[in-house]
Design a protein around this motif. Structure first.
Motif, PDB file in Angstrom:
ATOM      1  N   ARG A 295     -43.749  42.132 -52.212  1.00 45.65           N
ATOM      2  CA  ARG A 295     -45.126  41.646 -52.067  1.00 45.65           C
ATOM      3  C   ARG A 295     -45.982  42.667 -51.322  1.00 45.65           C
ATOM      4  NH1 ARG A 295     -45.536  35.936 -49.729  1.00 45.65           N
ATOM      5  NH2 ARG A 295     -45.061  35.373 -51.864  1.00 45.65           N
ATOM      6  N   ASN A 296     -45.464  43.241 -50.255  1.00 46.61           N
ATOM      7  CA  ASN A 296     -46.219  44.225 -49.503  1.00 46.61           C
ATOM      8  C   ASN A 296     -46.451  45.497 -50.316  1.00 46.61           C
ATOM      9  OD1 ASN A 296     -46.380  42.542 -47.307  1.00 46.61           O
ATOM     10  ND2 ASN A 296     -44.626  43.442 -46.262  1.00 46.61           N
ATOM     11  N   LYS A 297     -45.494  45.827 -51.159  1.00 48.48           N
ATOM     12  CA  LYS A 297     -45.613  47.025 -51.976  1.00 48.48           C
ATOM     13  C   LYS A 297     -46.741  46.908 -52.998  1.00 48.48           C
ATOM     14  CE  LYS A 297     -42.792  49.970 -54.919  1.00 48.48           C
ATOM     15  NZ  LYS A 297     -41.502  50.095 -55.562  1.00 48.48           N
ATOM     16  N   CYS A 298     -46.970  45.712 -53.548  1.00 48.95           N
ATOM     17  CA  CYS A 298     -48.007  45.553 -54.569  1.00 48.95           C
ATOM     18  C   CYS A 298     -49.288  44.931 -54.015  1.00 48.95           C
ATOM     19  CB  CYS A 298     -47.483  44.730 -55.739  1.00 48.95           C
ATOM     20  SG  CYS A 298     -47.095  43.034 -55.336  1.00 48.95           S
ATOM     21  N   TRP A 299     -49.412  44.795 -52.711  1.00 51.44           N
ATOM     22  CA  TRP A 299     -50.616  44.256 -52.110  1.00 51.44           C
ATOM     23  C   TRP A 299     -51.790  45.161 -52.433  1.00 51.44           C
ATOM     24  CZ3 TRP A 299     -54.332  45.691 -48.599  1.00 51.44           C
ATOM     25  CH2 TRP A 299     -55.098  44.661 -48.074  1.00 51.44           C
ATOM     26  N   PRO A 300     -52.961  44.758 -52.715  1.00 52.48           N
ATOM     27  CA  PRO A 300     -53.534  43.432 -52.656  1.00 52.48           C
ATOM     28  C   PRO A 300     -53.567  42.708 -54.008  1.00 52.48           C
ATOM     29  CG  PRO A 300     -55.310  44.981 -52.825  1.00 52.48           C
ATOM     30  CD  PRO A 300     -54.015  45.770 -52.842  1.00 52.48           C
ATOM     31  N   SER A 301     -52.899  43.233 -55.001  1.00 55.67           N
ATOM     32  CA  SER A 301     -52.998  42.656 -56.354  1.00 55.67           C
ATOM     33  C   SER A 301     -52.755  41.159 -56.432  1.00 55.67           C
ATOM     34  CB  SER A 301     -52.047  43.384 -57.295  1.00 55.67           C
ATOM     35  OG  SER A 301     -52.492  44.687 -57.499  1.00 55.67           O
ATOM     36  N   PRO A 302     -51.736  40.601 -55.802  1.00 53.88           N
ATOM     37  CA  PRO A 302     -51.534  39.151 -55.967  1.00 53.88           C
ATOM     38  C   PRO A 302     -52.657  38.306 -55.369  1.00 53.88           C
ATOM     39  CG  PRO A 302     -49.572  40.174 -55.049  1.00 53.88           C
ATOM     40  CD  PRO A 302     -50.651  41.202 -55.046  1.00 53.88           C
ATOM     41  N   PHE A 303     -53.433  38.872 -54.468  1.00 59.01           N
ATOM     42  CA  PHE A 303     -54.431  38.078 -53.764  1.00 59.01           C
ATOM     43  C   PHE A 303     -55.846  38.294 -54.291  1.00 59.01           C
ATOM     44  CE2 PHE A 303     -50.945  39.247 -50.951  1.00 59.01           C
ATOM     45  CZ  PHE A 303     -50.428  37.996 -50.712  1.00 59.01           C
ATOM     46  N   VAL A 304     -56.052  39.311 -55.100  1.00 63.65           N
ATOM     47  CA  VAL A 304     -57.388  39.624 -55.598  1.00 63.65           C
ATOM     48  C   VAL A 304     -57.902  38.512 -56.506  1.00 63.65           C
ATOM     49  CG1 VAL A 304     -58.682  41.224 -57.053  1.00 63.65           C
ATOM     50  CG2 VAL A 304     -57.135  42.091 -55.323  1.00 63.65           C
ATOM     51  N   GLU A 305     -57.068  38.004 -57.382  1.00 64.29           N
ATOM     52  CA  GLU A 305     -57.506  36.972 -58.320  1.00 64.29           C
ATOM     53  C   GLU A 305     -57.941  35.697 -57.594  1.00 64.29           C
ATOM     54  OE1 GLU A 305     -58.102  37.419 -61.494  1.00 64.29           O
ATOM     55  OE2 GLU A 305     -57.479  39.487 -61.200  1.00 64.29           O
TER      56      GLU A 305
ATOM     57  N   ALA B 223     -61.677  34.184 -57.758  1.00 66.52           N
ATOM     58  CA  ALA B 223     -61.897  32.792 -58.180  1.00 66.52           C
ATOM     59  C   ALA B 223     -62.709  32.030 -57.139  1.00 66.52           C
ATOM     60  CB  ALA B 223     -60.561  32.103 -58.433  1.00 66.52           C
ATOM     61  N   SER B 224     -62.444  32.271 -55.857  1.00 71.24           N
ATOM     62  CA  SER B 224     -63.199  31.551 -54.823  1.00 71.24           C
ATOM     63  C   SER B 224     -64.666  31.953 -54.839  1.00 71.24           C
ATOM     64  CB  SER B 224     -62.588  31.789 -53.442  1.00 71.24           C
ATOM     65  OG  SER B 224     -62.798  33.130 -53.031  1.00 71.24           O
ATOM     66  N   VAL B 225     -64.948  33.237 -55.067  1.00 69.67           N
ATOM     67  CA  VAL B 225     -66.338  33.686 -55.145  1.00 69.67           C
ATOM     68  C   VAL B 225     -67.005  33.122 -56.383  1.00 69.67           C
ATOM     69  CG1 VAL B 225     -67.811  35.718 -55.458  1.00 69.67           C
ATOM     70  CG2 VAL B 225     -65.977  35.746 -53.772  1.00 69.67           C
ATOM     71  N   ASN B 226     -66.308  33.144 -57.515  1.00 63.87           N
ATOM     72  CA  ASN B 226     -66.897  32.628 -58.753  1.00 63.87           C
ATOM     73  C   ASN B 226     -67.140  31.124 -58.664  1.00 63.87           C
ATOM     74  OD1 ASN B 226     -67.071  35.110 -60.000  1.00 63.87           O
ATOM     75  ND2 ASN B 226     -65.061  34.961 -60.917  1.00 63.87           N
ATOM     76  N   ASN B 227     -66.254  30.388 -57.995  1.00 61.93           N
ATOM     77  CA  ASN B 227     -66.486  28.954 -57.819  1.00 61.93           C
ATOM     78  C   ASN B 227     -67.754  28.698 -57.015  1.00 61.93           C
ATOM     79  OD1 ASN B 227     -64.220  28.281 -59.258  1.00 61.93           O
ATOM     80  ND2 ASN B 227     -62.931  28.074 -57.461  1.00 61.93           N
ATOM     81  N   TYR B 228     -67.979  29.513 -56.008  1.00 62.19           N
ATOM     82  CA  TYR B 228     -69.185  29.384 -55.194  1.00 62.19           C
ATOM     83  C   TYR B 228     -70.423  29.647 -56.045  1.00 62.19           C
ATOM     84  CZ  TYR B 228     -72.515  30.393 -51.472  1.00 62.19           C
ATOM     85  OH  TYR B 228     -73.607  30.408 -50.659  1.00 62.19           O
TER      86      TYR B 228
END
Length: 176
Positions: free
Chosen positions: A38-48, A52-57
């Protein structure tokens, strides 16, 4: 025979203590490998999730803006009869002819329940006149007053401003 029994007991005790000391060892290493990946591929798992939170707003803001834009407020209804004014009819037509998904008409809540219901019936009658059926779009009640003024008020302000402007004139010529 005593030696065999002691030997068996010591082996059993060793196996018992080893199994107790191994408790959670595999879970620890599994979690360590997962955290490393998870740390190796950060921030990819959290970008989506962030996107989504910005688009919902923005979706909520867009829906609120559409509701305010499509609200027929007090100045679209005649104060005496309760019928739609000519600008109110044009506004209803503009809303219904707008983009798909943005065609709902919102009626400003009146001072009484009877006034609100009369406004809804007036809008539905106008829809029937224009399109042959009141089922062209939904008509909802909106308690929120949109920002705006009647066209007559804006026209009066414009005319007063234009009448107060002095006539243009050139300064007097001076010979130097």
């Amino acid at each position: 025979m005593k030696i065999g029994t002691l030997f068996t007991q010591s082996i059993l005790a060793t196996l018992l203590f080893c199994s107790v000391s191994q408790a959670g060892w595999n879970d620890f290493w599994d979690r360590a490998h997962l955290d490393y990946a998870r740390n190796k591929c950060w921030p990819s798992p959290f970008v989506e999730a962030d996107r989504a939170s910005v688009n919902n707003y923005y979706s909520a803001m867009t829906a609120a803006g559409i509701r305010l834009q499509n609200t027929l407020s007090d100045h679209y209804f005649d104060a005496r009869t309760g019928d739609l004014t000519s600008s109110g009819k044009l506004k209803v037509r503009q809303i219904v002819m707008g983009p798909e998904g943005r065609r709902a008409v919102y009626v400003m809540q009146g001072l009484s329940q009877e006034e609100t219901e009369a406004r809804i019936k007036t809008v539905q009658a106008s829809l029937t006149n224009m399109f042959g059926t009141p089922d062209v779009t939904e008509v909802y009640v909106s308690p929120q007053q949109p920002v705006g003024r009647s066209a007559e008020y804006i026209d009066e302000i414009y005319r007063r401003e234009r009448s107060s402007i002095p006539a243009p004139r050139l300064p007097a010529f001076t010979d130097q």
